[in-house]
Design a protein around this motif. Structure first.
Motif, PDB file in Angstrom:
ATOM      1  N   LEU A 228     -54.159 -52.244  45.839  1.00 41.69           N
ATOM      2  CA  LEU A 228     -54.997 -51.887  46.982  1.00 41.69           C
ATOM      3  C   LEU A 228     -54.436 -50.679  47.717  1.00 41.69           C
ATOM      4  O   LEU A 228     -55.183 -49.787  48.149  1.00 41.69           O
ATOM      5  N   ALA A 229     -53.135 -50.609  47.834  1.00 43.31           N
ATOM      6  CA  ALA A 229     -52.503 -49.479  48.523  1.00 43.31           C
ATOM      7  C   ALA A 229     -52.709 -48.174  47.776  1.00 43.31           C
ATOM      8  O   ALA A 229     -52.589 -47.091  48.373  1.00 43.31           O
ATOM      9  N   GLY A 230     -53.070 -48.253  46.494  1.00 42.02           N
ATOM     10  CA  GLY A 230     -53.276 -47.041  45.709  1.00 42.02           C
ATOM     11  C   GLY A 230     -54.555 -46.308  46.031  1.00 42.02           C
ATOM     12  O   GLY A 230     -54.661 -45.101  45.759  1.00 42.02           O
ATOM     13  N   PHE A 231     -55.563 -46.990  46.607  1.00 35.58           N
ATOM     14  CA  PHE A 231     -56.823 -46.302  46.904  1.00 35.58           C
ATOM     15  C   PHE A 231     -57.348 -46.598  48.306  1.00 35.58           C
ATOM     16  O   PHE A 231     -58.406 -46.104  48.688  1.00 35.58           O
ATOM     17  N   ALA A 232     -56.607 -47.374  49.088  1.00 38.17           N
ATOM     18  CA  ALA A 232     -57.038 -47.687  50.449  1.00 38.17           C
ATOM     19  C   ALA A 232     -55.953 -47.287  51.436  1.00 38.17           C
ATOM     20  O   ALA A 232     -54.767 -47.210  51.104  1.00 38.17           O
ATOM     21  N   GLU A 233     -56.371 -47.049  52.670  1.00 40.34           N
ATOM     22  CA  GLU A 233     -55.445 -46.662  53.735  1.00 40.34           C
ATOM     23  C   GLU A 233     -54.992 -47.909  54.488  1.00 40.34           C
ATOM     24  O   GLU A 233     -55.831 -48.633  55.055  1.00 40.34           O
ATOM     25  N   GLU A 234     -53.688 -48.153  54.477  1.00 45.87           N
ATOM     26  CA  GLU A 234     -53.169 -49.326  55.175  1.00 45.87           C
ATOM     27  C   GLU A 234     -53.136 -49.064  56.676  1.00 45.87           C
ATOM     28  O   GLU A 234     -52.685 -48.018  57.143  1.00 45.87           O
ATOM     29  N   ARG A 235     -53.641 -50.044  57.428  1.00 45.95           N
ATOM     30  CA  ARG A 235     -53.710 -49.930  58.877  1.00 45.95           C
ATOM     31  C   ARG A 235     -53.021 -51.121  59.526  1.00 45.95           C
ATOM     32  O   ARG A 235     -52.718 -52.110  58.850  1.00 45.95           O
ATOM     33  N   PRO A 236     -52.781 -51.056  60.840  1.00 42.38           N
ATOM     34  CA  PRO A 236     -52.110 -52.173  61.516  1.00 42.38           C
ATOM     35  C   PRO A 236     -52.890 -53.472  61.359  1.00 42.38           C
ATOM     36  O   PRO A 236     -54.111 -53.482  61.236  1.00 42.38           O
ATOM     37  N   GLY A 237     -52.161 -54.591  61.385  1.00 45.70           N
ATOM     38  CA  GLY A 237     -52.796 -55.893  61.292  1.00 45.70           C
ATOM     39  C   GLY A 237     -53.125 -56.326  59.883  1.00 45.70           C
ATOM     40  O   GLY A 237     -53.915 -57.265  59.696  1.00 45.70           O
ATOM     41  N   GLY A 238     -52.566 -55.657  58.890  1.00 39.88           N
ATOM     42  CA  GLY A 238     -52.833 -56.039  57.515  1.00 39.88           C
ATOM     43  C   GLY A 238     -54.198 -55.631  57.005  1.00 39.88           C
ATOM     44  O   GLY A 238     -54.685 -56.182  56.018  1.00 39.88           O
ATOM     45  N   VAL A 239     -54.814 -54.642  57.675  1.00 42.12           N
ATOM     46  CA  VAL A 239     -56.150 -54.171  57.293  1.00 42.12           C
ATOM     47  C   VAL A 239     -56.016 -52.954  56.388  1.00 42.12           C
ATOM     48  O   VAL A 239     -55.169 -52.076  56.612  1.00 42.12           O
ATOM     49  N   TYR A 240     -56.871 -52.902  55.375  1.00 44.82           N
ATOM     50  CA  TYR A 240     -56.929 -51.743  54.478  1.00 44.82           C
ATOM     51  C   TYR A 240     -58.311 -51.096  54.595  1.00 44.82           C
ATOM     52  O   TYR A 240     -59.338 -51.760  54.428  1.00 44.82           O
ATOM     53  N   ARG A 241     -58.315 -49.806  54.920  1.00 46.51           N
ATOM     54  CA  ARG A 241     -59.577 -49.073  55.077  1.00 46.51           C
ATOM     55  C   ARG A 241     -59.928 -48.387  53.748  1.00 46.51           C
ATOM     56  O   ARG A 241     -59.152 -47.606  53.227  1.00 46.51           O
ATOM     57  N   ILE A 242     -61.112 -48.690  53.242  1.00 43.74           N
ATOM     58  CA  ILE A 242     -61.632 -48.067  52.035  1.00 43.74           C
ATOM     59  C   ILE A 242     -62.767 -47.127  52.435  1.00 43.74           C
ATOM     60  O   ILE A 242     -63.754 -47.562  53.016  1.00 43.74           O
ATOM     61  N   SER A 243     -62.585 -45.851  52.176  1.00 44.89           N
ATOM     62  CA  SER A 243     -63.600 -44.849  52.501  1.00 44.89           C
ATOM     63  C   SER A 243     -64.031 -44.145  51.219  1.00 44.89           C
ATOM     64  O   SER A 243     -63.183 -43.740  50.416  1.00 44.89           O
ATOM     65  N   ASP A 244     -65.336 -44.007  51.063  1.00 48.34           N
ATOM     66  CA  ASP A 244     -65.837 -43.343  49.857  1.00 48.34           C
ATOM     67  C   ASP A 244     -67.166 -42.681  50.186  1.00 48.34           C
ATOM     68  O   ASP A 244     -67.922 -43.142  51.053  1.00 48.34           O
ATOM     69  N   ALA A 245     -67.442 -41.592  49.486  1.00 45.75           N
ATOM     70  CA  ALA A 245     -68.708 -40.887  49.656  1.00 45.75           C
ATOM     71  C   ALA A 245     -69.018 -40.155  48.367  1.00 45.75           C
ATOM     72  O   ALA A 245     -68.130 -39.794  47.600  1.00 45.75           O
ATOM     73  N   GLY A 246     -70.273 -39.939  48.117  1.00 46.01           N
ATOM     74  CA  GLY A 246     -70.690 -39.249  46.905  1.00 46.01           C
ATOM     75  C   GLY A 246     -72.183 -39.329  46.717  1.00 46.01           C
ATOM     76  O   GLY A 246     -72.936 -39.464  47.680  1.00 46.01           O
ATOM     77  N   ARG A 247     -72.616 -39.277  45.454  1.00 47.20           N
ATOM     78  CA  ARG A 247     -74.045 -39.334  45.147  1.00 47.20           C
ATOM     79  C   ARG A 247     -74.250 -40.207  43.912  1.00 47.20           C
ATOM     80  O   ARG A 247     -73.534 -40.082  42.935  1.00 47.20           O
ATOM     81  N   PHE A 248     -75.219 -41.099  43.998  1.00 49.63           N
ATOM     82  CA  PHE A 248     -75.554 -41.952  42.855  1.00 49.63           C
ATOM     83  C   PHE A 248     -76.245 -41.129  41.786  1.00 49.63           C
ATOM     84  O   PHE A 248     -77.035 -40.254  42.068  1.00 49.63           O
TER      85      PHE A 248
END
Length: 248
Positions: A228-248
């Protein structure tokens, strides 16, 4: 003369019913596919009044077999409307769909149960194996060039579980949909051991954006947290932020 004007609506209704009963469904399907971007109907039989297709695809999503029945009463409101039935797999349920004044294509009272694997894997970059039951409901929507607008609805994934490539118990996942503007947006939340909260959006040009907060549960393995740490941003409280954008 007054009698003529009273009988005229009934005469027009009878004439349209005559056309619907005898008009081949194959010709209607060809016309509909030209009008709706990304719509494919295969093995079409019957008439415009009542018929079926062995396979329905919309924007490359396989919806399985579909049947339709003409609703003549809707003509009195200026609509050409059908009752649709999905007999699955991968989807079972029904909806009303039609053409309103001005030629706009609309749907209403959609209520269907969908197998989660085909739906999840259509959007996932990696093969995913899932469990649970997905129910899709929409009060109303319009299709503009194959894109839903003015949509009010909800997707419920009960007893959601990702089995592979990782094991994640997600509990009951709810995605509330809102298509009142130029974007189709969804607000996501769940009740599982692994927490989900976030928002996604999709534009008519098929541009998407995802902002998702994932909170691993106490059973999360070290291997999963490392991945998870390889593609998500670790945040306080054990939360991982996943951000993605693009086009189908």
């Amino acid at each position: 003369m007054r009698l003529f004007w009273r009988l005229l609506p009934a005469g027009l209704l009878a004439y349209l019913l005559f056309l619907a009963v005898g008009f081949p469904a194959q010709r209607g399907a060809l016309f509909l596919q030209q009008q709706v971007d990304g719509l494919v109907l295969q093995t079409v039989t019957g008439t415009l009044f009542s018929g079926q297709a062995g396979r329905l695809e919309l924007q490359d999503i396989d919806l399985g077999p579909v049947s339709w029945t003409f609703r003549p009463a809707a003509l009195l409101r200026g609509r050409l409307e059908y009752r649709l039935g999905f007999t699955g797999p991968p989807i079972t349920g029904g909806a009303y769909a039609g053409v309103g004044l001005g030629g706009s294509i609309y749907g209403r009272e959609l209520d269907a149960v969908v197998q989660p694997d085909p739906l999840v894997n259509h959007f996932s970059p990696l093969p995913v194996q899932t469990a649970g039951t997905v129910r899709v409901q929409a009060e109303q929507f319009r299709l503009v060039d194959g894109f839903p607008q003015d949509l009010v609805g909800q997707v419920d994934w009960a007893a959601a579980w990702i089995l592979d490539p990782v094991s994640l118990e997600l509990g009951d996942v709810v995605l509330v949909l809102d298509g009142t503007g130029d974007l189709l947006t969804g607000h996501l939340g769940n009740s599982g051991a692994t927490g989900l909260a976030g928002e996604l959006s999709l534009s008519p040009a098929r541009d998407y954006r995802l902002e998702l907060d994932l909170t691993p549960g106490p059973e999360a393995t070290a291997e999963f947290l490392d991945a998870l740490a390889g593609f998500a941003e670790e945040r306080p409280g054990g939360v991982y932020r996943i951000s993605d954008a693009g086009r189908f």
